[in-house]
Design an enzyme around this catalytic site. Structure first.
Site, PDB file in Angstrom:
ATOM      1  N   ASP A  16       1.656  -4.863   1.983  1.00  0.00           N
ATOM      2  CA  ASP A  16       0.607  -4.917   0.958  1.00  0.00           C
ATOM      3  C   ASP A  16      -0.673  -5.515   1.568  1.00  0.00           C
ATOM      4  OD1 ASP A  16      -0.449  -4.598  -1.554  1.00  0.00           O
ATOM      5  OD2 ASP A  16       0.523  -6.348  -2.442  1.00  0.00           O
ATOM      6  N   HIS A  17      -1.812  -5.043   1.129  1.00  0.00           N
ATOM      7  CA  HIS A  17      -3.133  -5.635   1.467  1.00  0.00           C
ATOM      8  C   HIS A  17      -3.279  -6.207   2.862  1.00  0.00           C
ATOM      9  CE1 HIS A  17      -5.265  -5.282  -2.270  1.00  0.00           C
ATOM     10  NE2 HIS A  17      -4.154  -5.586  -2.904  1.00  0.00           N
ATOM     11  N   HIS A  52      -6.530  -8.314  -9.797  1.00  0.00           N
ATOM     12  CA  HIS A  52      -5.363  -9.057  -9.317  1.00  0.00           C
ATOM     13  C   HIS A  52      -5.206 -10.380 -10.077  1.00  0.00           C
ATOM     14  CE1 HIS A  52      -6.225  -6.681  -5.524  1.00  0.00           C
ATOM     15  NE2 HIS A  52      -4.970  -6.392  -5.784  1.00  0.00           N
ATOM     16  N   GLY A  53      -3.983 -10.862 -10.087  1.00  0.00           N
ATOM     17  CA  GLY A  53      -3.733 -12.215 -10.578  1.00  0.00           C
ATOM     18  C   GLY A  53      -3.567 -12.297 -12.075  1.00  0.00           C
ATOM     19  N   SER A  98       0.082  -6.741 -13.215  1.00  0.00           N
ATOM     20  CA  SER A  98       0.519  -7.914 -13.983  1.00  0.00           C
ATOM     21  C   SER A  98      -0.454  -8.234 -15.101  1.00  0.00           C
ATOM     22  CB  SER A  98       0.630  -9.135 -13.060  1.00  0.00           C
ATOM     23  OG  SER A  98       1.718  -8.991 -12.193  1.00  0.00           O
ATOM     24  N   ASN A 148       1.444  -1.871  -8.836  1.00  0.00           N
ATOM     25  CA  ASN A 148       1.729  -3.114  -8.112  1.00  0.00           C
ATOM     26  C   ASN A 148       1.891  -4.299  -9.063  1.00  0.00           C
ATOM     27  OD1 ASN A 148       1.200  -1.498  -5.899  1.00  0.00           O
ATOM     28  ND2 ASN A 148       0.002  -3.064  -4.839  1.00  0.00           N
TER      29      ASN A 148
HETATM   30 ZN   LIG Z   1      -3.360  -5.496  -4.730  1.00  0.00          ZN
END
Ligand SMILES: [Zn+2]
Length: 294
Positions: free
Chosen positions: A82-83, A189-190, A220, A239
């Protein structure tokens, strides 16, 4: 069944209009929990490694374990980096045995993103390793630390110009030969401070243009209805990380607060947190429609 290529897995998802859950796993317990759920659900699954967990000799130790887990699994498993932003590190990860890698050049100007992605594609494809790239910038809409270490922010404001541009998408895919593409359409993200707004008009346009499966980061906390609609409009890989962590550590916190002493065998300490984590994984697998697709 076991280890399959990301390209193969996502092309099937695209053809049959579902997505595959991609879960970041930082240790053995997390990896085993995710695969256990995927097997129960008879679902393909993507295990993702994070650069911070793969420094030095840990890369080999981790890949050895993940490949063993994938080989034993009764469902198709992808082992995905990932990333990553460092081309030399990505090459190391290809050599070490990842079945797919992500090169994140989304912070770069288009021309440099294309060049860097193409370098990774040329290398990875020699070893039948699939490549994911990112066009537009998903970024972080979070309070707290992010997977790529971006600074803390207290407001979530996704400017239109950070979304993936349709006029750049075809050029990017043609020029790089990438196998799937992460698009920026409103997620972050997050942990969300505010509910995300998904730009479905943009996603639909991108889906008409893209000849490869599209990926959504920042799954998420994104409301279920928005994820379902995203999958209907071409998202083939979702993801997930923060929601797993929240479930795991939230349960762990309650358990530890209630404990009489803290000399607890890790196996016991992890038991209920892992059940909570598995619930998240099961719900996401159902949500993206990959149940019984193995
Ligand atoms: Zn990501």
């Amino acid at each position: 069944m076991s280890l399959v290529s990301l390209k193969e897995m996502l092309n099937d998802a695209r053809k049959n209009k579902y997505a595959v859950g991609a879960f970041d796993v930082s240790n053995l317990e997390m990896a085993l929990a995710v695969v256990e759920v995927a097997e129960k659900k008879k679902s393909p699954v993507i295990l993702m490694g994070l650069c911070l967990d793969l420094q030095g000799d840990r890369l080999d130790y981790w890949l050895y374990s993940l490949r063993k887990i994938a080989q034993k699994a009764s469902v198709p498993v992808c082992i995905h980096l990932d990333h990553a932003t460092d081309v030399e590190f990505i090459k190391k990860c290809v050599n070490a045995g990842f079945s797919s890698v992500m090169i994140d050049g989304s912070m770069l100007p288009l021309k440099e993103n294309i060049e860097k992605t193409k370098t990774v594609v040329d290398y990875a494809h020699k070893f039948d390793v699939s490549v994911e790239a990112e066009l537009g910038h998903v970024g972080d809409g979070i309070v707290g630390s992010s997977e790529i270490g971006a600074p803390k922010k207290d407001t979530f404001d996704k400017p239109e110009d950070s979304l993936t541009r349709p006029d750049e998408l075809k050029q990017f895919i043609d020029a790089t030969g990438v196998d799937c593409i992460a698009v920026a359409v409103g997620t972050a993200h997050g942990i969300y401070v505010y509910k995300p707004k998904i730009h479905f008009d943009r996603l639909k346009t991108l889906n008409e243009i893209s000849v490869v499966p599209m990926v959504m980061h920042g799954g998420s906390g994104t409301p279920d209805a928005l994820i379902k609609e995203s999958v209907q409009n071409g998202i083939c890989k979702l993801n997930i990380f923060s929601e797993m962590l929240t479930a795991f550590y939230g349960t762990m916190k309650d358990e530890l607060n209630a404990a009489e002493h803290l000399a607890i065998w890790p196996h016991n300490a992890n038991e209920k947190p892992l059940i909570a984590l598995k619930k998240v994984v099961a719900a996401k697998i159902d949500l993206v429609g990959s149940t019984n697709k193995a």
